[in-house]
Design a protein around this motif. Structure first.
Motif, PDB file in Angstrom:
ATOM      1  N   VAL A 128      60.275 -18.795 -68.718  1.00 21.98           N
ATOM      2  CA  VAL A 128      61.637 -18.754 -69.267  1.00 21.98           C
ATOM      3  C   VAL A 128      61.853 -19.950 -70.201  1.00 21.98           C
ATOM      4  CG1 VAL A 128      64.086 -18.976 -68.679  1.00 21.98           C
ATOM      5  CG2 VAL A 128      62.630 -17.441 -67.352  1.00 21.98           C
ATOM      6  N   CYS A 129      61.447 -21.134 -69.756  1.00 23.23           N
ATOM      7  CA  CYS A 129      61.621 -22.338 -70.587  1.00 23.23           C
ATOM      8  C   CYS A 129      60.784 -22.261 -71.861  1.00 23.23           C
ATOM      9  CB  CYS A 129      61.228 -23.591 -69.806  1.00 23.23           C
ATOM     10  SG  CYS A 129      62.506 -24.109 -68.685  1.00 23.23           S
ATOM     11  N   ARG A 130      59.557 -21.763 -71.706  1.00 25.52           N
ATOM     12  CA  ARG A 130      58.692 -21.679 -72.894  1.00 25.52           C
ATOM     13  C   ARG A 130      59.287 -20.721 -73.922  1.00 25.52           C
ATOM     14  NH1 ARG A 130      54.269 -20.364 -70.445  1.00 25.52           N
ATOM     15  NH2 ARG A 130      54.087 -18.225 -71.158  1.00 25.52           N
ATOM     16  N   ARG A 131      59.827 -19.601 -73.403  1.00 24.48           N
ATOM     17  CA  ARG A 131      60.436 -18.603 -74.308  1.00 24.48           C
ATOM     18  C   ARG A 131      61.649 -19.223 -75.018  1.00 24.48           C
ATOM     19  NH1 ARG A 131      60.208 -15.963 -77.731  1.00 24.48           N
ATOM     20  NH2 ARG A 131      61.239 -14.007 -78.167  1.00 24.48           N
ATOM     21  N   ALA A 132      62.445 -20.009 -74.292  1.00 27.83           N
ATOM     22  CA  ALA A 132      63.622 -20.657 -74.894  1.00 27.83           C
ATOM     23  C   ALA A 132      63.195 -21.605 -76.015  1.00 27.83           C
ATOM     24  CB  ALA A 132      64.393 -21.420 -73.817  1.00 27.83           C
ATOM     25  N   VAL A 133      62.121 -22.349 -75.776  1.00 34.22           N
ATOM     26  CA  VAL A 133      61.613 -23.279 -76.804  1.00 34.22           C
ATOM     27  C   VAL A 133      61.157 -22.489 -78.034  1.00 34.22           C
ATOM     28  CG1 VAL A 133      59.794 -24.943 -77.343  1.00 34.22           C
ATOM     29  CG2 VAL A 133      60.975 -25.088 -75.150  1.00 34.22           C
ATOM     30  N   GLU A 134      60.481 -21.362 -77.795  1.00 34.79           N
ATOM     31  CA  GLU A 134      60.009 -20.535 -78.925  1.00 34.79           C
ATOM     32  C   GLU A 134      61.175 -20.021 -79.763  1.00 34.79           C
ATOM     33  OE1 GLU A 134      57.708 -17.502 -77.008  1.00 34.79           O
ATOM     34  OE2 GLU A 134      55.925 -18.782 -76.815  1.00 34.79           O
ATOM     35  N   VAL A 135      62.250 -19.585 -79.093  1.00 36.23           N
ATOM     36  CA  VAL A 135      63.422 -19.038 -79.799  1.00 36.23           C
ATOM     37  C   VAL A 135      64.045 -20.110 -80.693  1.00 36.23           C
ATOM     38  CG1 VAL A 135      65.784 -18.187 -79.481  1.00 36.23           C
ATOM     39  CG2 VAL A 135      63.929 -17.257 -78.094  1.00 36.23           C
ATOM     40  N   VAL A 136      64.244 -21.318 -80.129  1.00 35.16           N
ATOM     41  CA  VAL A 136      64.845 -22.410 -80.906  1.00 35.16           C
ATOM     42  C   VAL A 136      63.929 -22.809 -82.053  1.00 35.16           C
ATOM     43  CG1 VAL A 136      65.575 -24.827 -80.824  1.00 35.16           C
ATOM     44  CG2 VAL A 136      66.253 -23.263 -79.019  1.00 35.16           C
ATOM     45  N   GLU A 137      62.634 -22.861 -81.773  1.00 36.78           N
ATOM     46  CA  GLU A 137      61.668 -23.240 -82.813  1.00 36.78           C
ATOM     47  C   GLU A 137      61.771 -22.280 -84.001  1.00 36.78           C
ATOM     48  OE1 GLU A 137      56.902 -24.240 -83.027  1.00 36.78           O
ATOM     49  OE2 GLU A 137      57.602 -22.676 -81.683  1.00 36.78           O
ATOM     50  N   LEU A 138      61.879 -20.982 -83.712  1.00 39.93           N
ATOM     51  CA  LEU A 138      61.996 -19.986 -84.792  1.00 39.93           C
ATOM     52  C   LEU A 138      63.301 -20.160 -85.560  1.00 39.93           C
ATOM     53  CD1 LEU A 138      60.623 -16.793 -82.992  1.00 39.93           C
ATOM     54  CD2 LEU A 138      59.588 -17.965 -84.941  1.00 39.93           C
TER      55      LEU A 138
END
Length: 267
Positions: free
Chosen positions: A241-251
């Motif tokens: 979940v945390c990794r996915r959140a980081v990916e979303v913000v990064e994009l």
């Protein structure tokens, strides 16, 4: 989530992968029991078996992997075989797979089990057999599981068996016959689901390895830990979940940077 130079997102995603960490948060008791078991049985040359249960993502495999890595030097004189039963075609495939690891000629039928028994009761170093996803070996009549768990009880056996599975009641349900011989019952070790506090500490410890300002806000970490602990207590799910959140913000950040430069000419 914090805005930061691109590299901090890369680092964050890396530390949030479900790799085996140097130290497992909230699993000190279980790690200690695993160490003690290996000390008494493998190093103490006392055959025996241990059944490790717990839902997915509660740290069973990670803990055992960590202990095996830490004890690598001590176990140098032991023959260690680790099999993931999910990768086997059928419950009976465990026997040829084990024979191959032990360097035995591949026999068929009853001869296969007999040659393994002969090998495991002959003179030689202790054999540590780790079977992950053990519930895959459940079969009609449970002959495969019975055979494996009875091996450490054979006279002059040199086998130490560690089985890992999700089901808490596998030994009650499938191996009731072993309880008729108290010495034959495996030692049990259960991994409970992670609590909200433990999940928060796991996430904090992982993200603490990223240099600079915190990438994920502390309140967001606690929110994630609370949600995951309420559903499953699965640490892998919390990391995902945390990794996915980081990916979303990064994009999002990448999109903003490409579309309009930030005021003051900042990158």
């Amino acid at each position: 989530l914090a805005l930061c130079a691109g590299t901090c997102y890369q680092q964050a995603k890396q530390v949030l992968h479900a790799a085996v960490p140097d130290r497992l948060q909230g699993r000190e008791r279980e790690t200690g029991i695993l160490r003690q078991f290996l000390q008494e049985h493998v190093l103490g040359r006392r055959p025996g078996s241990l059944y490790v249960s717990g839902a997915p993502g509660t740290g069973k495999t990670a803990c055992l992997s960590r202990v095996l890595l830490d004890c690598k030097d001590k176990l140098a004189g032991t023959k260690t075989v680790v099999l993931n039963c999910m990768a086997l075609g059928s419950p009976h495939s465990v026997f040829p797979a084990l024979a191959k690891h032990l360097g035995l000629p591949v026999a068929t039928g009853r001869e296969r089990v007999r040659s393994l028994e002969k090998h495991l009761t002959a003179q030689g170093p202790m054999v540590l057999l780790v079977l992950d996803e053990l519930d895959q070996l459940e079969s009609k009549g449970q002959d495969v599981l019975y055979t494996l768990f009875e091996w450490p009880q054979l006279p002059s056996s040199r086998l130490v068996l560690v089985g890992l599975a999700n089901a808490l009641d596998l030994t009650d349900r499938s191996l009731a016959r072993l309880r008729a011989h108290p010495a034959g019952s495996p030692q049990l070790l259960h991994f409970p689901p992670y609590t909200k506090e433990q999940l928060t500490r796991i996430l904090q410890e992982r993200l603490g390895q990223v240099s600079g300002d915190p990438v994920v806000d502390s309140a967001a970490l606690q929110f994630c830990a609370r949600k995951v602990s309420a559903v499953s207590g699965d640490a892998r799910k919390a990391l995902d979940v945390c990794r996915r959140a980081v990916e979303v913000v990064e994009l999002e950040v990448r999109g903003q940077t490409l579309l309009k430069p930030l005021p003051g000419g900042e990158s």
